[in-house]
Design a protein around this motif. Structure first.
Motif, short mmCIF file in Angstrom:
data_model
loop_
_atom_site.label_atom_id
_atom_site.label_comp_id
_atom_site.label_asym_id
_atom_site.label_seq_id
_atom_site.Cartn_x
_atom_site.Cartn_y
_atom_site.Cartn_z
N ALA A 135 -1.47 57.31 -16.69
CA ALA A 135 -2.28 56.35 -16.57
C ALA A 135 -3.70 56.80 -17.22
N PHE A 136 -4.04 57.99 -17.15
CA PHE A 136 -5.40 58.45 -17.58
C PHE A 136 -5.64 58.32 -18.91
N ILE A 137 -4.95 58.88 -19.70
CA ILE A 137 -5.09 59.24 -21.21
C ILE A 137 -5.09 58.12 -21.98
N PRO A 138 -4.20 57.21 -21.79
CA PRO A 138 -4.21 55.92 -22.79
C PRO A 138 -5.37 55.12 -22.67
N ILE A 139 -5.79 55.02 -21.03
CA ILE A 139 -6.65 54.08 -20.74
C ILE A 139 -7.97 54.55 -21.04
N SER A 191 -9.19 71.12 -14.06
CA SER A 191 -8.43 71.70 -15.21
C SER A 191 -7.64 70.61 -15.74
N GLY A 192 -6.73 70.03 -15.11
CA GLY A 192 -5.76 68.99 -15.52
C GLY A 192 -6.38 67.74 -16.12
N MET A 193 -7.40 67.33 -15.41
CA MET A 193 -8.30 66.32 -16.08
C MET A 193 -8.83 66.76 -17.48
N ALA A 194 -9.49 68.04 -17.24
CA ALA A 194 -9.93 68.47 -18.53
C ALA A 194 -8.98 68.57 -19.86
N MET A 195 -7.79 68.89 -19.57
CA MET A 195 -6.57 68.95 -20.39
C MET A 195 -6.43 67.45 -20.86
N GLY A 196 -6.47 66.44 -20.02
CA GLY A 196 -6.42 65.18 -20.57
C GLY A 196 -7.38 64.70 -21.36
N VAL A 197 -8.65 65.17 -21.06
CA VAL A 197 -9.72 64.42 -21.92
C VAL A 197 -9.66 65.14 -23.21
N LEU A 198 -9.47 66.55 -23.28
CA LEU A 198 -9.45 67.11 -24.72
C LEU A 198 -8.15 66.65 -25.35
N ASN A 199 -7.17 66.56 -24.78
CA ASN A 199 -6.00 65.80 -25.53
C ASN A 199 -6.26 64.46 -26.00
N ALA A 200 -6.90 63.64 -25.36
CA ALA A 200 -7.32 62.21 -25.84
C ALA A 200 -8.31 62.30 -26.81
N ARG A 201 -9.15 63.27 -26.98
CA ARG A 201 -10.10 63.38 -27.96
C ARG A 201 -9.63 64.48 -29.39
N GLN A 202 -8.09 64.64 -29.16
CA GLN A 202 -7.58 65.42 -30.33
C GLN A 202 -7.96 66.96 -30.19
N HIS A 203 -8.34 67.43 -29.27
CA HIS A 203 -8.48 68.84 -29.09
C HIS A 203 -7.38 69.55 -28.43
N PHE A 204 -6.60 70.29 -29.15
CA PHE A 204 -5.53 70.88 -28.44
C PHE A 204 -5.50 72.18 -27.97
N LEU A 205 -6.55 72.80 -28.86
CA LEU A 205 -6.38 74.48 -28.78
C LEU A 205 -6.59 75.29 -27.63
N GLU A 207 6.08 65.19 -20.53
CA GLU A 207 5.50 64.16 -20.77
C GLU A 207 4.17 63.76 -19.94
N GLU A 208 4.16 64.58 -18.99
CA GLU A 208 2.77 64.30 -17.92
C GLU A 208 1.57 65.02 -18.57
N THR A 209 1.72 65.65 -19.82
CA THR A 209 0.48 66.04 -20.68
C THR A 209 0.57 65.51 -21.79
N ASP A 210 1.61 64.26 -22.08
CA ASP A 210 1.56 63.91 -23.42
C ASP A 210 0.58 62.67 -23.53
N PRO A 211 -0.12 62.81 -24.76
CA PRO A 211 -1.34 61.65 -24.77
C PRO A 211 -0.92 60.34 -25.23
N SER A 212 0.38 60.35 -25.63
CA SER A 212 1.08 58.95 -26.11
C SER A 212 2.02 58.31 -25.15
N VAL A 213 1.48 58.00 -23.82
CA VAL A 213 2.61 57.49 -22.70
C VAL A 213 2.56 55.80 -23.09
N PHE A 258 -12.75 54.51 -25.01
CA PHE A 258 -13.58 55.31 -25.79
C PHE A 258 -13.94 54.56 -26.96
N GLN A 259 -12.81 53.91 -27.41
CA GLN A 259 -12.62 52.86 -28.83
C GLN A 259 -13.80 51.79 -28.59
#
Length: 557
Positions: free
Chosen positions: A100-104, A184-198, A16-22, A109-110
């Motif tokens: 915190a970071f991903i949903p905010i 790199s953890g923050m990079a993962m959060g940004v990419l997941n929030a922008r729907q980039h998962f690869l 859940e710590e890398t889940d973009p839907s917190v 961004f919207q």
């Protein structure tokens, strides 16, 4: 060292710590359009493939380390050194990503893309600086902190000083990795929030590969520590081009007065406490294992990693997949959420209860098959097996906590899971004190299992009271009793199979062929008996699995 989303690295990072839907309020309440469903399906496949790849490479990594180092005192020093760097990352960057970071960021961004990128830059900078400060402090204080975490390291005064000095050196080397992981953890959060998962899915795999190479090329644990640092660097490097592709242009900004940045800090606070409690369980186990023997430190770590394989494949994978649905339903209709949560819990227990029983029965051949080669001797197999049997008894509880805690997160309640995580930590400490003397590594594994089972029971009770109408106890009992009955029959048949191997002189697990025969045959026979029996008892989860894995129909019909 554990990395964000690294399901194969010891799994201290919960998914859940890398889940973009917190935050459930962020989820859409209207039915998704076909393009959205298609994109979500593609994203799920990528995440699932990355998850499986990371699990498999994590297992290979454990095999490589066991082959090179066995359960040597030097490897024990390495595991002790692991604790501080991991704690540095988890309490700062891990908590930020979790709550915190991903949903905010997604909401900002919207509203204003430029403001969202400024938020990302500020959080990246602040997390990096905080982790850097924590890592520097840890490196300075390592000569005092390491002996406090493992007072029994070394079997005599001279050996203790040598191993403690080694653990301090390893800690200082690996303190570089959380600084890299913070970015790199923050990079993962940004990419997941922008729907980039690869690339976030690939990153944990290259991390594991780096450690595998480090374990294969040298028998010096310092090389292994530097491989951890190299893996962290690669974890960041593979994601950097994707960050530019989604539009991030990093600027050194640390606007802590920004309302969104402050909101990130406010929301992460409860999770810091929960993560601290979760990670201190590992500190507790390491502390008492060092008192048992140098070998025990490595033994409890290897046993934990083996137990985490079915937990990751069943408990974590199912919980991660169902969480977005739970979050959406919590915002719309708790009755729908109640049904989904009950069904997910039933399926998780249906898969993990027999896995728990099977792993307890096949613990020795599993450990021998995976690890008993090179420096990993039959004596190492004995001590790892002892811990694995008692860890495995709590597999169902670990898996149940994964889905129950997500139920609270979907309801925007982080306090309750955190509270019970702290209770579990306190119980683990108490049980370890009681059991380590008479049972040694068995007692430490039993302490974790008992504490986790209590946490599972408390979460279940609290969520049942919290949901409108509660969990569907009737369906849970109906399914659970049949699952237990099928597991009992499975255990009897697998036990007879192992006795037959012993009678035929094929139970010497120090021989690779015997271990493979016991593990492979026992697992295949056990799975067949369990699913056939469950189908005859009309356990509803059998039909659920057949819908997703049609080949199972041939087994149970």
């Amino acid at each position: 060292m554990l990395c964000p989303g690294d399901a194969g690295a010891g799994d201290v990072v919960r998914l859940e710590e890398t889940d973009p839907s917190v935050v459930p309020a962020e989820r859409p309440t209207a039915p998704a359009s076909r393009p959205l469903r298609t994109s979500l399906a593609a994203a799920s496949l990528i995440v699932a493939a990355g998850f499986l790849g990371s699990r498999l490479l994590g297992l290979v990594r454990s095999v490589a380390i066991a082959h090179q180092f066995g359960t040597s005192p030097e490897l024990g020093a390495y595991w002790v050194a692991f604790r501080l760097p991991d704690l540095a990352f988890q309490l700062i960057a891990g908590a930020t990503l979790a709550s915190a970071f991903i949903p905010i960021f997604a909401r900002r961004f919207q509203e204003d893309e430029r403001a969202a990128w400024r938020l990302a830059n500020s959080v990246i900078t602040l997390v990096f600086l905080a982790t850097l400060a924590f890592a520097a402090l840890g490196a300075i204080l390592a000569p005092w902190l390491v002996p406090a975490m493992a007072p029994g390291l070394g079997d005599d005064v001279g050996r203790s000083r040598e191993l403690t000095s080694l653990a301090v050196d390893l800690t200082r080397i690996m303190m570089i990795s959380p600084v890299l992981f913070s970015v790199s953890g923050m990079a993962m959060g940004v990419l997941n929030a922008r729907q980039h998962f690869l690339w976030p899915a690939v990153a944990p795999m290259v991390y594991n590969l780096a450690i595998i190479v480090g374990a294969l090329v040298s028998d010096d644990v310092r090389t292994l520590a530097w491989a951890v640092v190299a893996g962290a660097a690669l974890h960041l490097a593979v994601q950097t081009p994707a960050l530019r592709a989604v539009g991030l242009r990093y600027r050194f900004v640390a606007d802590w007065r920004d309302a969104a940045v402050r909101e990130v800090g406010r929301l992460m606070a409860p999770r810091v406490v929960g993560l601290a409690a979760y990670h201190f369980n590992f500190v507790i186990t390491t502390f008492f294992a060092s008192v048992v023997s140098d070998e025990a430190i490595s033994a409890v770590n290897f046993a934990w990693l083996v137990m985490m394989t079915p937990l990751g494949l069943f408990g974590m994978a199912i919980s991660t997949a169902v969480f977005p649905t739970l979050a959406e339903q919590a915002a719309r209709d708790e009755r729908e959420m109640r049904a989904t949560l009950t069904q997910a819990l039933r399926l998780i227990l249906f898969l993990t209860i027999p896995s728990s029983v099977g792993l307890m029965l096949l613990a020795r051949p599993a450990v021998a098959f995976l690890f008993e080669r090179g420096a990993f001797t039959a004596g190492s197999t004995d001590v790892v097996t002892a811990a694995l049997v008692f860890y495995s008894a709590g597999l169902f509880a670990h898996a149940g906590i994964e889905i129950l805690s997500r139920g609270f997160y979907a309801l925007a309640d982080t306090r309750t899971p955190v509270t019970y995580a702290v209770v579990s930590m306190a119980l683990n400490l108490l049980f370890a004190l009681l059991f380590v003397g008479p049972f040694e590594v068995r007692g430490l594994a039993l302490a974790v299992t008992l504490a986790t089972t209590v946490e599972f029971a408390l979460l279940f009770r609290a969520l049942h009271r919290r949901l409108e109408g509660g969990l569907d106890l009737g369906r849970l009992v109906y399914s659970g009793l049949r699952t237990v009955a099928a597991s009992v029959l499975m255990a009897e048949v697998v036990g007879l199979y192992l006795l037959a191997l012993r009678a035929a002189g094929l139970s010497h697990t120090e021989r690779f062929t015997d271990a493979a025969l016991a593990l492979g045959g026992g697992a295949a026979i056990g799975a067949a008996v369990f699913f056939w029996t469950a189908a005859r008892l009309k356990t509803p989860e059998v039909e659920t699995l057949i819908e997703r894995v049609p080949v199972l129909e041939r087994l149970v019909r």
